[in-house]
Design an enzyme around this catalytic site. Sequence first.
Site, PDB file in Angstrom:
ATOM      1  N   LYS A   3       0.773  -1.350   0.051  1.00 49.59           N
ATOM      2  CA  LYS A   3       0.086  -0.064  -0.053  1.00 49.59           C
ATOM      3  C   LYS A   3       0.823   1.188   0.073  1.00 49.59           C
ATOM      4  O   LYS A   3       1.625   1.580   0.939  1.00 49.59           O
ATOM      5  CB  LYS A   3      -0.827  -0.103   1.154  1.00 49.59           C
ATOM      6  CG  LYS A   3      -1.725   1.325   1.099  1.00 49.59           C
ATOM      7  CD  LYS A   3      -2.491   1.409   2.531  1.00 49.59           C
ATOM      8  CE  LYS A   3      -1.757   2.636   3.379  1.00 49.59           C
ATOM      9  NZ  LYS A   3      -2.015   3.839   2.867  1.00 49.59           N
TER      10      LYS A   3
ATOM     11  N   THR B 221       2.591   6.612  14.141  1.00 43.16           N
ATOM     12  CA  THR B 221       1.638   5.563  13.167  1.00 43.16           C
ATOM     13  C   THR B 221       2.232   4.103  13.591  1.00 43.16           C
ATOM     14  O   THR B 221       1.670   3.368  13.827  1.00 43.16           O
ATOM     15  CB  THR B 221       1.953   5.904  11.721  1.00 43.16           C
ATOM     16  OG1 THR B 221       1.710   7.374  11.708  1.00 43.16           O
ATOM     17  CG2 THR B 221       0.804   5.077  11.046  1.00 43.16           C
ATOM     18  N   GLY B 222       3.599   4.226  13.637  1.00 45.65           N
ATOM     19  CA  GLY B 222       4.388   2.875  14.219  1.00 45.65           C
ATOM     20  C   GLY B 222       3.892   2.230  15.224  1.00 45.65           C
ATOM     21  O   GLY B 222       3.615   0.702  15.295  1.00 45.65           O
TER      22      GLY B 222
ATOM     23  N   GLU C 221      10.453  16.439  15.167  1.00 41.29           N
ATOM     24  CA  GLU C 221      11.014  16.155  13.802  1.00 41.29           C
ATOM     25  C   GLU C 221       9.915  16.954  13.010  1.00 41.29           C
ATOM     26  O   GLU C 221       8.937  16.532  12.584  1.00 41.29           O
ATOM     27  CB  GLU C 221      10.534  14.607  13.536  1.00 41.29           C
ATOM     28  CG  GLU C 221      11.245  14.054  12.295  1.00 41.29           C
ATOM     29  CD  GLU C 221      10.636  12.847  11.622  1.00 41.29           C
ATOM     30  OE1 GLU C 221       9.563  12.525  11.823  1.00 41.29           O
ATOM     31  OE2 GLU C 221      11.801  12.135  10.957  1.00 41.29           O
TER      32      GLU C 221
ATOM     33  N   GLU D   4      10.189   0.885  10.452  1.00 44.98           N
ATOM     34  CA  GLU D   4      11.148   2.058  10.088  1.00 44.98           C
ATOM     35  C   GLU D   4      10.383   3.354  10.369  1.00 44.98           C
ATOM     36  O   GLU D   4       9.832   3.804   9.676  1.00 44.98           O
ATOM     37  CB  GLU D   4      11.777   1.913   8.627  1.00 44.98           C
ATOM     38  CG  GLU D   4      12.271   0.635   8.368  1.00 44.98           C
ATOM     39  CD  GLU D   4      13.663   0.514   9.016  1.00 44.98           C
ATOM     40  OE1 GLU D   4      14.131   1.629   9.629  1.00 44.98           O
ATOM     41  OE2 GLU D   4      14.492  -0.513   8.384  1.00 44.98           O
TER      42      GLU D   4
ATOM     43  N   GLY E 142       7.198   4.849   8.410  1.00 42.25           N
ATOM     44  CA  GLY E 142       6.258   6.031   8.511  1.00 42.25           C
ATOM     45  C   GLY E 142       6.653   6.759   9.826  1.00 42.25           C
ATOM     46  O   GLY E 142       7.701   6.493  10.592  1.00 42.25           O
TER      47      GLY E 142
ATOM     48  N   CYS F 135      13.606  10.757   6.360  1.00 38.30           N
ATOM     49  CA  CYS F 135      14.046  10.226   7.810  1.00 38.30           C
ATOM     50  C   CYS F 135      15.540  10.656   8.435  1.00 38.30           C
ATOM     51  O   CYS F 135      15.435  10.946   9.478  1.00 38.30           O
ATOM     52  CB  CYS F 135      13.722   8.610   7.788  1.00 38.30           C
ATOM     53  SG  CYS F 135      14.572   7.670   6.749  1.00 38.30           S
TER      54      CYS F 135
ATOM     55  N   THR G  55       6.746   7.813  13.838  1.00 35.44           N
ATOM     56  CA  THR G  55       6.500   6.741  15.105  1.00 35.44           C
ATOM     57  C   THR G  55       5.460   6.586  15.549  1.00 35.44           C
ATOM     58  O   THR G  55       5.025   5.438  16.248  1.00 35.44           O
ATOM     59  CB  THR G  55       7.762   7.671  16.069  1.00 35.44           C
ATOM     60  OG1 THR G  55       9.239   7.520  15.536  1.00 35.44           O
ATOM     61  CG2 THR G  55       7.502   6.958  17.352  1.00 35.44           C
TER      62      THR G  55
HETATM   63  P1  NAD Z   1       2.690   8.175   8.209  1.00 38.83           P
HETATM   64  O1  NAD Z   1       2.997   7.546   9.177  1.00 38.83           O
HETATM   65  O2  NAD Z   1       1.594   9.355   8.178  1.00 38.83           O
HETATM   66  O3  NAD Z   1       2.158   7.119   6.985  1.00 38.83           O
HETATM   67  C1  NAD Z   1       2.863   6.222   6.542  1.00 38.83           C
HETATM   68  C2  NAD Z   1       2.002   5.225   5.659  1.00 38.83           C
HETATM   69  O4  NAD Z   1       1.307   4.464   6.948  1.00 38.83           O
HETATM   70  C3  NAD Z   1       1.007   5.525   4.860  1.00 38.83           C
HETATM   71  O5  NAD Z   1       0.951   4.578   3.779  1.00 38.83           O
HETATM   72  C4  NAD Z   1      -0.332   5.665   5.828  1.00 38.83           C
HETATM   73  O6  NAD Z   1      -1.423   5.709   4.619  1.00 38.83           O
HETATM   74  C5  NAD Z   1      -0.072   4.648   6.439  1.00 38.83           C
HETATM   75  N1  NAD Z   1      -1.009   4.697   7.871  1.00 38.83           N
HETATM   76  C6  NAD Z   1      -1.359   5.982   8.395  1.00 38.83           C
HETATM   77  N2  NAD Z   1      -2.114   5.541   9.633  1.00 38.83           N
HETATM   78  C7  NAD Z   1      -1.875   4.294   9.636  1.00 38.83           C
HETATM   79  C8  NAD Z   1      -2.521   3.274  10.673  1.00 38.83           C
HETATM   80  N3  NAD Z   1      -2.983   3.830  11.643  1.00 38.83           N
HETATM   81  N4  NAD Z   1      -2.230   1.939  10.382  1.00 38.83           N
HETATM   82  C9  NAD Z   1      -1.507   1.558   9.406  1.00 38.83           C
HETATM   83  N5  NAD Z   1      -1.056   2.398   8.248  1.00 38.83           N
HETATM   84  C10 NAD Z   1      -1.250   3.859   8.467  1.00 38.83           C
HETATM   85  O7  NAD Z   1       4.037   8.799   7.442  1.00 38.83           O
HETATM   86  P2  NAD Z   1       4.304   9.712   6.276  1.00 38.83           P
HETATM   87  O8  NAD Z   1       3.962  11.148   6.828  1.00 38.83           O
HETATM   88  O9  NAD Z   1       4.049   8.951   5.162  1.00 38.83           O
HETATM   89  O10 NAD Z   1       5.932   9.533   6.197  1.00 38.83           O
HETATM   90  C11 NAD Z   1       6.874  10.538   7.079  1.00 38.83           C
HETATM   91  C12 NAD Z   1       7.516   9.741   8.223  1.00 38.83           C
HETATM   92  O11 NAD Z   1       8.227   8.783   7.807  1.00 38.83           O
HETATM   93  C13 NAD Z   1       8.600  10.703   8.901  1.00 38.83           C
HETATM   94  O12 NAD Z   1       8.367  10.651  10.410  1.00 38.83           O
HETATM   95  C14 NAD Z   1       9.671   9.996   8.726  1.00 38.83           C
HETATM   96  O13 NAD Z   1      10.778  10.057   9.573  1.00 38.83           O
HETATM   97  C15 NAD Z   1       9.449   8.500   8.433  1.00 38.83           C
HETATM   98  N6  NAD Z   1      10.296   7.724   7.599  1.00 38.83           N
HETATM   99  C16 NAD Z   1      11.158   6.812   8.233  1.00 38.83           C
HETATM  100  C17 NAD Z   1      12.048   6.120   7.555  1.00 38.83           C
HETATM  101  C18 NAD Z   1      12.951   5.089   7.998  1.00 38.83           C
HETATM  102  O14 NAD Z   1      13.497   4.115   7.182  1.00 38.83           O
HETATM  103  N7  NAD Z   1      13.117   4.928   9.294  1.00 38.83           N
HETATM  104  C19 NAD Z   1      12.084   6.436   5.954  1.00 38.83           C
HETATM  105  C20 NAD Z   1      11.218   7.207   5.551  1.00 38.83           C
HETATM  106  C21 NAD Z   1      10.222   7.990   6.320  1.00 38.83           C
END
Ligand code: NAD
Length: 486
Positions: free
Chosen positions: A172, A227-228, A377, A245, A223, A279, A225
């Site tokens: 996705k 959301t993680g 961040e 990640e 994504g 990130c 933290t």
């Molecule tokens: P996000 O967490 O908003 O979204 C990431 C993905 O998760 C999207 O596809 C979104 O639709 C999905 N999502 C959102 N809520 C969800 C839920 N409750 N359950 C399951 N999936 C859900 O992140 P973003 O704004 O797209 O990305 C930016 C973030 O990603 C920053 O914090 C960045 O540091 C981090 N990031 C980390 C790495 C790494 O490798 N550590 C790499 C790139 C980005």
Amino acid sequence: MIDFNTQYLQTINGKLVGSERTFAAYNPATGEVIETVPDASEAQLDAAVAAAAAAFTSWRNSTVVERSRALNAIADAIDKNAESFMRLLTREQGKPRAGAQWEILGSAIWCREIAKQSLPDEVVEDTPDRRVITRFSPLGVVGGIVPWNFPVLLAIWKIAPALMTGNTLVIKPSPFTPLCTLKLGELCRDFLPPGVLNVVSGGDDLGKWMTAHPGIAKIAFTGHTETGKSVMRSAAGTLKRITLELGGNDPAIVLPDVDPKKVAPELFWAAFQNNAQFCNSTKRLYVHEDVYSDVLRELVAYARSVVVGDGANETTQLGPIQNKPQYEKVCEYIDDCTRNGYRFAIGGKIDRTAKGWFVPVTLVDNPPEDSRIVREEPFGPILPVLKWRDEADVIRRANDTEYGLGASVWGSDLAAVERIGAQLDAGTVWLNEIHQYSPHQAFGGHKQSGIGCENSLHGLMEYTNWHTITLNKKIGYGRSSATRAA
Ligand code: NAD
């Protein structure tokens, strides 16, 4: 070659499918709609998971050579379609040509390199009496959830190791950057049996359905933290394997013996590559007080030379913020600095009437250590530059964060650089360089920057179960060692 001028559809069980509902993908440089794309229903996710589960029964038995061949074919196809992918990536993500090229060509390289990796059986014991081996068996259906900053590469970071270890997938993309990934799904149909790779598009709810889905064995997530943490909570319901990640607040420490003019461009790109929507961007820049003013002056001079604009223009070096909510978030950090009276060495003024979601490169001159811009961040082109004097103190400050993704140290005294680097609590520490990644180098976060890792054999292993098989060659002596001990 695939046609990028046709509709953007999901790939489910090898077929291109739309959906009842749709949503729009925007060009962040103009704020205009590029395309509408399917918004998957829960029933479509079920169909994708069922297709992946059915395909798993044969894909799990494919040989390493067959999987490697498929990944190489995908790499060749990405290369063949690279020009179209790069243009589309710039349109949907906003990144200029150089960044788009790095990401698309890098995706092909990643496929080819992961295709060389495998996890041979481990022979633990092989005697006339017994043989014990540990195999690395695929998990089943993997759900890949991807953010918007590197939509193609971060999808490949999940697709390549999952396929190579014999898993099947449902991927996705972020709702902000679905287009390239939908085309990637379409492209891969030529090289993979139906159901092995499914691509569904939708919003955050689709991600939630995936993390709770009983048919998915593992979630590979990149994504935020926060959301993680939701992913982890939801995945706990079915004890899914997870790789997370997550976010970072990477420090860079600059020693007093740097050449300010030479180091400034390096530090600039460490912080502002991909318009700081990265990130691993340097998000806190600690400069020794002896060179602080000189480094800041050189950074400002360099920043003035950098062209910000629509990534589609050849001369552009930094594009827009990728989406409207993120734009509002970055504006809020700038407003917070303004409200608190912090000094901007450059930037800090946003033209909200301009077309597209542009924020100027902003350097904040020595804000307090407990300010939001230092602690959080921002994920946009605003960087706090901070002074330090004492080595132990700057190491403490650098580590004083819930994040632990990356860090860097810059200086001529290599012993000092290495000494400091060894004390930084982060998954990757770069010394006198930055953002060097490799498919063979483990990448992951400490603390709240993640769980597990991607890339390398360590990352590959995360797509497998240990499968220990013991054979008692002397029939009739099958009691357990525990029973024998008793
Ligand atoms: P996000 O967490 O908003 O979204 C990431 C993905 O998760 C999207 O596809 C979104 O639709 C999905 N999502 C959102 N809520 C969800 C839920 N409750 N359950 C399951 N999936 C859900 O992140 P973003 O704004 O797209 O990305 C930016 C973030 O990603 C920053 O914090 C960045 O540091 C981090 N990031 C980390 C790495 C790494 O490798 N550590 C790499 C790139 C980005």
